[in-house]
Scaffold this active site. Sequence first.
Site, PDB file in Angstrom:
ATOM      1  N   ASN A  79      18.875  -1.517 -27.795  1.00 33.74           N
ATOM      2  CA  ASN A  79      17.764  -0.837 -27.142  1.00 33.74           C
ATOM      3  C   ASN A  79      17.260  -1.551 -25.890  1.00 33.74           C
ATOM      4  O   ASN A  79      16.407  -1.032 -25.198  1.00 33.74           O
ATOM      5  CB  ASN A  79      16.607  -0.683 -28.133  1.00 33.74           C
ATOM      6  CG  ASN A  79      16.302  -1.973 -28.859  1.00 33.74           C
ATOM      7  OD1 ASN A  79      17.143  -2.492 -29.601  1.00 33.74           O
ATOM      8  ND2 ASN A  79      15.129  -2.517 -28.636  1.00 33.74           N
ATOM      9  N   GLN A  97      19.508   4.406 -30.793  1.00 32.36           N
ATOM     10  CA  GLN A  97      19.685   4.630 -29.350  1.00 32.36           C
ATOM     11  C   GLN A  97      20.867   5.547 -29.050  1.00 32.36           C
ATOM     12  O   GLN A  97      21.100   5.906 -27.890  1.00 32.36           O
ATOM     13  CB  GLN A  97      19.877   3.293 -28.622  1.00 32.36           C
ATOM     14  CG  GLN A  97      18.621   2.442 -28.567  1.00 32.36           C
ATOM     15  CD  GLN A  97      17.525   3.025 -27.681  1.00 32.36           C
ATOM     16  OE1 GLN A  97      17.795   3.795 -26.750  1.00 32.36           O
ATOM     17  NE2 GLN A  97      16.291   2.681 -27.975  1.00 32.36           N
ATOM     18  N   ALA A 150      13.707  10.473 -34.367  1.00 33.40           N
ATOM     19  CA  ALA A 150      13.607  11.665 -33.524  1.00 33.40           C
ATOM     20  C   ALA A 150      13.043  11.367 -32.138  1.00 33.40           C
ATOM     21  O   ALA A 150      13.444  11.984 -31.151  1.00 33.40           O
ATOM     22  CB  ALA A 150      12.736  12.720 -34.217  1.00 33.40           C
ATOM     23  N   CYS A 184       8.488  -2.955 -28.860  1.00 30.21           N
ATOM     24  CA  CYS A 184       8.023  -3.386 -30.178  1.00 30.21           C
ATOM     25  C   CYS A 184       7.576  -4.841 -30.173  1.00 30.21           C
ATOM     26  O   CYS A 184       6.811  -5.249 -31.014  1.00 30.21           O
ATOM     27  CB  CYS A 184       9.136  -3.198 -31.189  1.00 30.21           C
ATOM     28  SG  CYS A 184       9.961  -1.629 -30.973  1.00 30.21           S
TER      29      CYS A 184
END
Length: 385
Positions: free
Chosen positions: A155, A183, A204, A329
């Site tokens: 990612n 990803q 999603a 994150c």
Amino acid sequence: MSALPIYLDHHSTTPVDPRVLEAMLPFYRGDFGNAASRSHAYGWRAETAVEMAREEIARALGAAKPAEIVFTSGATEANNLAILGAADALAERGDHLVTSAIEHPSVLDPCRFLESRGKRLTVLPVDADGRVDPAAVAEAITERTVLVSIMLANNEIGVIEPLAEIGRVCAERGVWLHTDATQVLGKLPIDLGELGVALLSASAHKLYGPKGVGCLYVRRRPRVRLTPQLHGGGHERGLRSGTLPVPLVVGFGEAVRIAVAEQQAEAKRVAELRDRLWRRIQAEIPGAHRNGHPTECLAGNLHVSFDGVDADGLLAELTELAVSTGSACSSATPEPSHVLRALGHSESRVRGGLRIGIGRFNTPEEIDRAGDALVRGVGRLREAA
Ligand SMILES: *Cc1c(COP(=O)(O)O)cnc(C)c1O
């Protein structure tokens, strides 16, 4: 209200496609039933919609059966269920897990949690392009290995891992392979049969669907058994209790349907925009480096470092762009990215890493404005230095 910046952070999240939102709305209105209600039409209609979404996602992955798809709240939960659930279900057989240094925190952290509770953990390094060596996976596997977890694509730097080869290694040794494909779903074709994975996570909101829903593929043959992490009504074959968020599940299914139908054309368009921006950077900004693999890379990913330029300082200059320095994150903490660190680059290249994620609704004009902003921003910082 001032104009919002140009959105170039699609690894972090994506906007909901208007077609996805349209598909979801009826399930916030009249069709509000609980998919687990068996006694009336509200429940039946919700269940039918959920099962259609499940079939869509199973088809996209090449799963043998829709029932192999278990809906979760997102990829973080799917990764936790795969890792904690497999380690517990196989506790009699072994206590060793294998993963890579560039995994998402939602894979690394449950692995480290298990290590803190007495399991053994091998964290494999990657090469300077970010690839895991399948031979190193083979070497790491022992008699006591219960799970290997290697992501399909990263990612931050977008590198695509050699998962089919890693899958063959795991199959030969009879070890389950989990992959975080968050990803990749909708960005590249996925063929579960070819990858040889037992478990696969997706979400999603990385493919123009809603936030708050994802799934874990749990293979049936050969059988993969997991210990559930949420206990309750026994939904999702007992693997994930809790009332399904029907509008989100419907949106997930529609997002997957659209992404699969448009995958080839979109990947081509997005890669062209990415290449256009990189050519501009190369032509006008000396001392620019691309991080990651030159060819095995997600279409929308452009991860760059500029000599002598700190990415945090650059972000402050680039007010007209929504880009990032690392994974969202972990951007609450000022630590530089563990992914760039794992590539073995110099401290200044690690601190200079800027992630640009191009997506479905970006236009060539936006990419050109992003190029202008980067040329100006890097220039200003270098002058000031
Ligand atoms: C975004 C992301 C996750 C987390 O997904 P959520 O659905 O937001 O929990 C996990 N892994 C990767 C590779 C991601 O990009």
